[in-house]
Design an enzyme around this catalytic site. Structure first.
Site, short mmCIF file in Angstrom:
data_model
loop_
_atom_site.label_atom_id
_atom_site.label_comp_id
_atom_site.label_asym_id
_atom_site.label_seq_id
_atom_site.Cartn_x
_atom_site.Cartn_y
_atom_site.Cartn_z
N LYS A 22 -1.17 -16.83 23.49
CA LYS A 22 -2.99 -17.15 24.06
C LYS A 22 -2.32 -16.53 25.30
CE LYS A 22 -2.78 -21.05 26.20
NZ LYS A 22 -3.75 -21.58 27.31
N ASN A 23 -0.99 -17.08 26.53
CA ASN A 23 -1.18 -17.01 27.82
C ASN A 23 -1.27 -15.15 27.87
OD1 ASN A 23 -1.88 -19.23 28.16
ND2 ASN A 23 -0.10 -19.20 28.36
N CYS A 118 -7.00 -29.85 37.16
CA CYS A 118 -7.17 -29.92 35.95
C CYS A 118 -6.03 -31.14 35.66
CB CYS A 118 -7.24 -28.69 35.33
SG CYS A 118 -5.49 -28.46 34.82
N ARG A 123 -3.98 -26.84 40.93
CA ARG A 123 -4.10 -25.13 40.42
C ARG A 123 -4.97 -24.73 41.33
NH1 ARG A 123 -3.37 -25.24 34.29
NH2 ARG A 123 -2.36 -23.87 34.50
N ASP A 306 5.87 -24.91 30.10
CA ASP A 306 5.14 -25.95 29.23
C ASP A 306 5.89 -26.53 27.88
OD1 ASP A 306 2.85 -22.55 29.56
OD2 ASP A 306 3.42 -24.40 30.44
N ARG A 398 -6.84 -25.95 22.08
CA ARG A 398 -6.84 -24.70 23.01
C ARG A 398 -5.21 -23.41 22.73
NH1 ARG A 398 -7.47 -26.02 28.50
NH2 ARG A 398 -7.64 -24.40 29.18
C1 EPZ Z 1 -0.19 -20.32 33.80
O1 EPZ Z 1 -0.70 -21.30 33.92
C2 EPZ Z 1 0.28 -20.88 32.22
N1 EPZ Z 1 -1.34 -20.22 31.81
C3 EPZ Z 1 0.46 -21.89 31.99
O2 EPZ Z 1 -0.12 -22.24 30.88
C4 EPZ Z 1 1.14 -22.19 32.32
O3 EPZ Z 1 1.67 -23.80 32.45
C5 EPZ Z 1 2.35 -21.74 33.44
O4 EPZ Z 1 1.58 -19.90 33.77
C6 EPZ Z 1 4.02 -22.09 34.43
O5 EPZ Z 1 3.94 -21.08 33.89
C7 EPZ Z 1 -1.38 -18.79 31.25
O6 EPZ Z 1 -1.15 -17.66 31.89
C8 EPZ Z 1 -3.22 -18.55 31.08
P1 EPZ Z 1 0.34 -20.98 38.12
P2 EPZ Z 1 -0.91 -20.25 35.62
O7 EPZ Z 1 -0.71 -20.14 38.84
O8 EPZ Z 1 -0.52 -19.13 36.01
C9 EPZ Z 1 0.82 -23.04 42.20
C10 EPZ Z 1 -0.19 -23.33 28.56
O9 EPZ Z 1 0.06 -25.22 28.62
N2 EPZ Z 1 -0.18 -21.95 42.47
O10 EPZ Z 1 1.85 -19.89 37.42
O11 EPZ Z 1 -2.07 -20.81 36.10
C11 EPZ Z 1 0.21 -24.15 41.25
O12 EPZ Z 1 -0.23 -24.49 41.76
C12 EPZ Z 1 -0.70 -22.94 30.71
O13 EPZ Z 1 -0.53 -22.56 28.27
C13 EPZ Z 1 -1.00 -22.22 43.50
O14 EPZ Z 1 -0.26 -22.50 44.38
O15 EPZ Z 1 -0.12 -21.40 36.80
C14 EPZ Z 1 1.60 -24.50 40.51
O16 EPZ Z 1 1.36 -24.96 40.77
C15 EPZ Z 1 -0.89 -24.57 31.43
N3 EPZ Z 1 -1.90 -21.03 44.46
C16 EPZ Z 1 2.18 -22.73 40.36
O17 EPZ Z 1 2.02 -22.19 41.15
C17 EPZ Z 1 -2.08 -20.17 43.21
O18 EPZ Z 1 -2.83 -19.06 43.56
C18 EPZ Z 1 2.36 -22.63 39.29
O19 EPZ Z 1 1.05 -22.16 39.00
C19 EPZ Z 1 -2.05 -20.15 42.12
C20 EPZ Z 1 -1.10 -21.19 41.82
#
Ligand code: EPZ
Length: 419
Positions: A22-23, A118, A123, A306, A398
């Site tokens: 998915k990702n 969320c 996020r 995850d 999802r």
């Molecule tokens: C991706 O989310 C995945 N989703 C998530 O999978 C996964 O849990 C996550 O990466 C971590 O591996 C997709 O790829 C669609 P992040 P993402 O931005 O990219 C902070 C699932 O279960 N952050 O890596 O949205 C944020 O708060 C989903 O399939 C900032 O501070 O996650 C978090 O603490 C859930 N500022 C950390 O980084 C930003 O601009 C990681 O978030 C962006 C992120």
């Protein structure tokens, strides 16, 4: 709303095939906005998030053809009437923000609802916006939307303060048409980032370093539509590996991306399971008693956040004390209260959950709260005494394609009850 009902106690035995990731599909769907030809994506799983992204692309003006029987998705974006991702869509799926980069790169403007928080955390997308600003975009935030405009993005050197997967992907998508070279530092190393970079390079981009913490993108004038096969879903595969290990099963997970699951493989072995790379997949053989292990989540190649809820379900019936530390998200223990209703002994202390193994879990009516939490409740139901009923399984849909059918084929007593 549908429910899943499980009668616990059966060992899982047999073979299961991991679906496409998915990702990896979601950023590839965003990449289709960069070209006016038919981008063909194969090995696409049937998931709610992908349906949501299709609605968003349709809203933007893309043409979409699907061949669900063959897991094929074709997307063409000749033009975009209004480059806007509305709140109604973005609030249901944070990954919608991935349209920001490609829309600005090709159509010079994007207006996307801020995703908001969320279940698992705040996020934010501040790093996505910081990178776009560094490339010369004008950023305006008002009425809950962010509007990004740029006549022509310019290559820049960008350091990502926090490792962010979609942040890395969004900026890669933005930089492919920028004037000059963009260097992203402290990037995410996830395989899904590599899959996107490989696809963009096949389309004519010039990206090097994907899979390392520094990615270089040299801007090019034009990209062409191609056909891309999506990598297997390492989290779905990992979920089945844990299911085999905790039910004392013996399961071959075909198409399992063994190499990208090193951290999980090690933890399962520490817990007493056998994890064997075989032709075409990975075999997991569960042992008893399960040994308690400590787990700390970390961006790839660390233990995947995850997979945290799933390994916790396994530790609830292990033979000691396990400390599970969640370092990526600030609120990813929503599954704990539901597991405790089954008799699990878990204490949360900040980022840590202390899990004391119990002899058995008892089946109970449970409520899913987010995608991976719902997977952990299903796993707990597989080993619990009696019947477990999981409601709100739209969270599960999802990210898992027909998980009940796949588990039933392995011997689980599990059914989906239509509401
Ligand atoms: C991706 O989310 C995945 N989703 C998530 O999978 C996964 O849990 C996550 O990466 C971590 O591996 C997709 O790829 C669609 P992040 P993402 O931005 O990219 C902070 C699932 O279960 N952050 O890596 O949205 C944020 O708060 C989903 O399939 C900032 O501070 O996650 C978090 O603490 C859930 N500022 C950390 O980084 C930003 O601009 C990681 O978030 C962006 C992120």
């Amino acid at each position: 709303m549908d429910k899943i009902i499980i009668e616990g106690g059966n060992r899982l035995v047999g073979e299961v095939t991991a679906s496409g990731a998915k990702n990896a599909v979601l950023p590839l769907m965003a990449a289709s906005l960069l070209v006016d030809g038919w981008l063909t994506i194969t090995n696409v799983p049937k998931l709610r998030d992908i349906e949501t992204f299709k609605i968003l692309l349709n809203h933007l003006g893309s043409d979409i053809e699907t061949d669900p029987g063959n897991n094929i998705l074709k997307i063409r974006t000749k033009d975009v009437a209004s480059p806007e991702a509305p709140y109604e869509l973005v609030k249901t799926m944070r990954a919608s923000v991935l349209v920001l980069g490609p829309l600005v790169a090709r159509f010079k403007r994007a207006r996307v609802s801020l995703p908001g928080g969320c279940a698992i955390g705040a996020r934010p997308i501040d790093l996505h916006l910081k990178g776009l600003k560094a490339m010369g975009a004008e950023i305006v935030i008002e009425h809950g939307y962010v509007t990004v405009t740029a006549e022509k993005l310019k290559g820049a050197k960008i350091y990502m303060d926090t490792i962010t997967v979609t942040g890395t992907e969004n900026l890669m998508l933005a930089a492919v048409h920028a004037e000059g070279t963009t260097i992203l530092e402290n990037c995410a190393l996830e395989p899904e980032v590599v899959c996107l970079a490989d696809a963009l390079n096949a389309m004519g981009a010039r990206i090097t370093g994907a899979g390392t913490d520094t990615i270089k993108i040299e801007g090019v004038e034009k990209l062409n539509a191609v056909e891309i096969r999506v990598i297997p879903d390492r989290i779905e595969a990992g979920t089945f590996m844990v299911a085999a290990a905790m039910t004392r099963g013996n399961v071959l997970i075909k198409d399992c991306p063994y190499k990208s699951l090193d951290a999980l493989n090690m933890k399962l072995r520490e817990a007493g399971a056998e994890v064997i790379e075989e032709e075409g997949g990975v075999r997991v053989i569960g042992d008893w008693p399960i040994r308690s292990v400590d787990v700390k989540t970390h961006p790839h190649p660390g233990f995947p956040t995850d997979m945290q809820a799933q390994i916790m379900a396994m530790m609830t019936i292990a033979n000691g004390l396990s400390v599970i530390t969640e370092t990526v998200f600030e609120n990813r223990f929503m599954h704990v209260s539901e597991l405790k209703r089954m008799g699990a002994d878990i204490t949360i202390d900040g980022k840590c959950a202390v899990v004391r193994g119990v002899k058995y879990l008892s089946g109970a009516p449970l409520m899913a709260t987010d995608l991976r939490a719902s997977a952990s409740l299903i796993l707990a139901g597989l080993v619990a005494d009696g019947k477990t009923e999981v409601s709100r399984i739209y969270h599960l849909d999802r990210g898992y394609e027909k998980i009940e059918d796949k588990l039933r084929a392995l011997g689980a007593k599990i059914d989906r009850v239509k509401a």
